[in-house]
Design a protein around this motif. Structure first.
Motif, mmCIF file in Angstrom:
data_model
loop_
_atom_site.group_PDB
_atom_site.id
_atom_site.type_symbol
_atom_site.label_atom_id
_atom_site.label_comp_id
_atom_site.label_asym_id
_atom_site.label_seq_id
_atom_site.Cartn_x
_atom_site.Cartn_y
_atom_site.Cartn_z
ATOM 1 N N ALA A 52 0.845 -1.196 0.000
ATOM 2 C CA ALA A 52 0.000 0.000 0.000
ATOM 3 C C ALA A 52 0.885 1.251 0.000
ATOM 4 O O ALA A 52 0.655 2.202 -0.757
ATOM 5 N N GLY A 53 1.931 1.248 0.821
ATOM 6 C CA GLY A 53 2.846 2.383 0.881
ATOM 7 C C GLY A 53 3.564 2.600 -0.451
ATOM 8 O O GLY A 53 3.670 3.730 -0.940
ATOM 9 N N LEU A 54 4.029 1.498 -1.044
ATOM 10 C CA LEU A 54 4.778 1.619 -2.308
ATOM 11 C C LEU A 54 3.876 2.131 -3.434
ATOM 12 O O LEU A 54 4.304 2.951 -4.260
ATOM 13 N N SER A 55 2.627 1.675 -3.468
ATOM 14 C CA SER A 55 1.713 2.165 -4.507
ATOM 15 C C SER A 55 1.478 3.663 -4.340
ATOM 16 O O SER A 55 1.427 4.407 -5.327
ATOM 17 N N ASP A 56 1.344 4.083 -3.088
ATOM 18 C CA ASP A 56 1.139 5.508 -2.862
ATOM 19 C C ASP A 56 2.376 6.320 -3.246
ATOM 20 O O ASP A 56 2.254 7.428 -3.774
ATOM 21 N N ILE A 57 3.561 5.791 -2.974
ATOM 22 C CA ILE A 57 4.788 6.493 -3.389
ATOM 23 C C ILE A 57 4.807 6.648 -4.914
ATOM 24 O O ILE A 57 5.148 7.718 -5.443
ATOM 25 N N LYS A 58 4.410 5.583 -5.619
ATOM 26 C CA LYS A 58 4.343 5.662 -7.092
ATOM 27 C C LYS A 58 3.393 6.770 -7.534
ATOM 28 O O LYS A 58 3.721 7.596 -8.384
ATOM 29 N N LEU A 59 2.201 6.747 -6.919
ATOM 30 C CA LEU A 59 1.189 7.742 -7.262
ATOM 31 C C LEU A 59 1.712 9.158 -6.946
ATOM 32 O O LEU A 59 1.588 10.084 -7.745
ATOM 33 N N LEU A 60 2.341 9.271 -5.781
ATOM 34 C CA LEU A 60 2.899 10.564 -5.364
ATOM 35 C C LEU A 60 3.892 11.075 -6.400
ATOM 36 O O LEU A 60 3.838 12.235 -6.819
ATOM 37 N N PHE A 61 4.798 10.211 -6.849
ATOM 38 C CA PHE A 61 5.789 10.653 -7.831
ATOM 39 C C PHE A 61 5.135 11.077 -9.139
ATOM 40 O O PHE A 61 5.598 12.012 -9.796
ATOM 41 N N SER A 62 4.032 10.399 -9.519
ATOM 42 C CA SER A 62 3.373 10.813 -10.764
ATOM 43 C C SER A 62 2.818 12.226 -10.613
ATOM 44 O O SER A 62 2.878 13.034 -11.541
ATOM 45 N N TYR A 63 2.300 12.558 -9.422
ATOM 46 C CA TYR A 63 1.804 13.923 -9.198
ATOM 47 C C TYR A 63 2.960 14.922 -9.110
ATOM 48 O O TYR A 63 2.857 16.048 -9.594
ATOM 49 N N LEU A 64 4.047 14.498 -8.481
ATOM 50 C CA LEU A 64 5.188 15.404 -8.335
ATOM 51 C C LEU A 64 5.772 15.776 -9.702
ATOM 52 O O LEU A 64 6.286 16.878 -9.890
ATOM 53 N N GLN A 65 5.685 14.823 -10.637
ATOM 54 C CA GLN A 65 6.145 15.139 -11.995
ATOM 55 C C GLN A 65 5.320 16.278 -12.586
ATOM 56 O O GLN A 65 5.858 17.216 -13.166
ATOM 57 N N LEU A 66 3.996 16.170 -12.423
ATOM 58 C CA LEU A 66 3.117 17.211 -12.960
ATOM 59 C C LEU A 66 3.361 18.542 -12.260
ATOM 60 O O LEU A 66 3.233 19.604 -12.857
ATOM 61 N N LEU A 67 3.733 18.480 -10.991
ATOM 62 C CA LEU A 67 4.007 19.710 -10.234
ATOM 63 C C LEU A 67 5.455 20.176 -10.426
ATOM 64 O O LEU A 67 5.886 21.151 -9.805
#
Lengths: 432, 432
Positions: B228-243
């Motif tokens: 669960a943590g790793l999936s959220d880190i992945k998702l977080l990085f995808s948003y950080l790219q956009l930001l």
């Protein structure tokens, strides 16, 4: 908090315009620093629990810490302001938390200068701040501790009763003369004759002319102290004329102010508007201060004095007046200029990219933290939060390389090319 | 204080750009509110003396009061910042007053939202603030409490040792792995084998790719929590790219952070500049935070949870870095634009009139509080205080209806007509 910020900005702007710097003193003082400075009110000081180390108390005001700071750091002249919270143990059964901590807002000039020049600047500052905040009409009462003491002496008040009679005179803004006189005679033990003589003086109000007249007054002019005070009031008024503030300043012999540490000029600003009830009298004091030339010396091991004059702006009272005024209109708690919304599903990425561009361009922006929020709930949020503009992203807009900008107040919508968006938002929100 | 003000303005500007409002909580909390929230550090809480009424303590941080405030006022979503002082009883013999009170600077987003969107905004904010303050190069480490716990589980750490092993891992930024391992084995009683397995994981650093790789990791993928943590880190990085902030963000499995209340993503920003000593490692943490979904529920009578994510800017450390940088240059403590001086005696009235006009026109101005100051001492004051302009009044100037304006840096002087003076001062000091 939004209203408070506006008040802070106005006041700090004025202090800076007058060349003041700010210094910060700790919220604690050594218990002994505060001991014996506040008379009866000392019982309201908050002490920290003895957990080892020094015995500490929370600051009760900003003036004593300032004087302690000057003495400790051997500073002989400074112009400083300090806005911070102070703490008082008001009856915990009656008052709630927020009354035990409140802001004080002080401006002080320390240093050995020519008479009445810094004192006049303090009054100019009160005038500027109250005018700028548009609180309604006001009046600044001025008197001098030495005139009061001289007056008591020539009227025959025993010297050990000066302070207590002074406190009684201080009640004249809330009580009629008859009641004040009763207190002087029945409680404080003055003769009727002495009280009546005081009564004659404290009913006097005027300007520079009154100071001149009193300098000729057969009785009062016998007191050296009173004459020194009256000459300074004259000088003060001549400076106030040059500073263009005499329209609001009144020399008022009934002004006494409670605190023991004043040594010369004292003043107090009151709002005179008849906004609320029937009472056409003052709504209450919103600023006050005076000269205290002896306080710093109390903290110096060798008793070296640093003359000071200062003013305290009654910022909490100003907050409540402004909040009362504002409660009619809706006050925004944020300053968001534009909300980025999506017209269809699956546009989170596009929203993130756009809001990031806006932040990078210095625009205050936000978006909903949902992957697929409904357009209607996004628009509703803008209306409720008072956000003036909406940047709408839809599939068609993305294809065309535009953003649909919506003006919330008029519900107008038009397409803006992405490259022009920043400038368009800035233009529209700086107008508002 | 001048430097502090600049830092405050930058940080508050950023918070407002992101649509945050500010709320203020009292400096006191009920003693019981703070009890049991800070583990061992609870001994550092300042208690007030029992003078009647409730038992009170001074706030220890801003997060617990914020959570208490949300629960008490039943607020389920808010974006707020709070900059205020907190109090800790650090050994009074060793540290002096200023270390017992210091600023904290928190930004938090409370509310039930879609995963990682508010979390990404917190990292964007850290990126913006550190870039804007120009503190030098920095790096934001990211991890997730659930990944740490999952890792401990699959490596065979007994569940009751998770927290204490976590604290040991947290020391990896100051200690070598060999020493950390020694502590795990000798003090905390792990087997060498278990410690080595942990050692392998905590040496890993990367980006979204590392999260993807670990999701495939035979051992770690057995832990649901870790996944669960790793999936959220992945998702977080995808948003950080956009930001547009991935350049500074590193997924670092050694990041642990001490506080017990974190439940998900955690992060910490460190300066990586090799400014001072030989050590090319991090100069220290300047911001940190994470997700704490359980804290508000602890204060709600019915245990209703409000998910929160926040970041705390290490504003005191930033102050010292900026002050160190600035100590080379001279920092002005006031913003005075012009000093009104007199060239001859008996011009006090003229000076007062002019300085009053300048104040009324919004110009930051001052004059000496002496009737007849010497020209030289007035000019010297300008040089020392860094005041850029001098408005000189002399008898000739008064006759001609002009003011002699002197530019302190170049010592140029020229006559300006009184009517043009305000505009000229504004023009010259807005350039500077």
């Amino acid at each position: 908090m939004a209203i408070r910020e506006k008040v802070f900005n106005t006041i700090i702007g004025c202090f800076k315009r007058h060349g003041a710097e700010t210094i910060d003193t700790p919220v604690f003082e050594l218990k002994e620093t505060l001991t014996g400075k506040y008379g009866e009110d000392s019982k309201l000081i908050y002490d920290l629990k003895d957990q080892g180390g020094e015995l500490l108390s929370l600051r009760y005001d900003l003036t004593v810490p300032f004087a302690r700071y000057l003495a400790m750091n051997k500073i002989t002249n400074i112009k400083r302001y300090h806005i911070a919270k102070v703490y008082r143990r008001d009856n915990p059964a009656m008052t709630r938390g927020r009354y035990r901590e409140f802001y004080q807002c002080d401006f002080d000039i320390a240093g050995q200068y020519d008479a009445m020049i810094p004192d006049a600047e303090c009054l100019k500052i009160v005038h500027e701040i109250l005018s700028e905040l548009e609180l309604g009409d006001f009046c600044i009462k001025v008197n001098d501790r030495r005139i009061l003491d001289g007056m008591f002496a020539v009227c025959g008040v025993p010297i050990d009763k000066f302070r207590t009679i002074c406190s009684t005179v201080d009640k004249l803004d809330k009580m009629a003369w008859a009641d004040v006189k009763k207190e002087m005679v029945n409680e404080k033990g003055l003769s009727e004759e002495v009280a009546d003589q005081i009564g004659e003086y404290v009913s006097m109000q005027g300007g520079m002319d009154l100071a001149e007249r009193l300098l000729q007054d057969q009785k009062l002019s016998q007191s050296k102290q009173a004459c020194a005070g009256l000459s300074d009031i004259k000088l003060l008024f001549s400076y106030l004329q040059l500073l263009q503030v005499t329209d609001k300043v009144v020399f008022d012999l009934s002004l006494a102010r409670g605190l023991d540490y004043y040594t010369g000029v004292i003043y107090e600003a009151v709002l005179t508007q008849t906004a609320h009830a029937e009472d056409s009298v003052s709504v209450g004091s919103v600023a006050g201060g005076g000269r205290y030339d002896g306080l710093v010396g109390m903290f110096d091991p060798k008793g070296r004095k640093v003359p000071c004059v200062g003013v305290s702006i009654g910022i909490e009272r100003i907050f409540s007046i402004m909040e009362q005024k504002a409660s009619a209109e809706k006050v925004r708690t944020t300053e968001v200029q534009v909300m980025v919304v999506s017209a269809q599903k699956n546009l989170l990425q596009e929203r993130l990219k756009l809001v990031s561009d806006l932040w990078n361009g210095g625009v205050k922006a936000e978006m909903m933290y949902k992957k697929n929020p409904k357009l209607l709930s996004q628009l509703q949020h803008c209306e409720e939060a008072g956000i003036p503009l909406v940047a709408i992203l839809g599939e068609q807009e993305l294809k065309d390389g535009v953003v649909k900008l919506r003006v919330v107040s008029t519900r107008e919508e038009f397409d803006i090319c992405r490259a022009d968006l920043l400038a368009e938002i800035r233009r529209r929100t700086s107008e508002a």
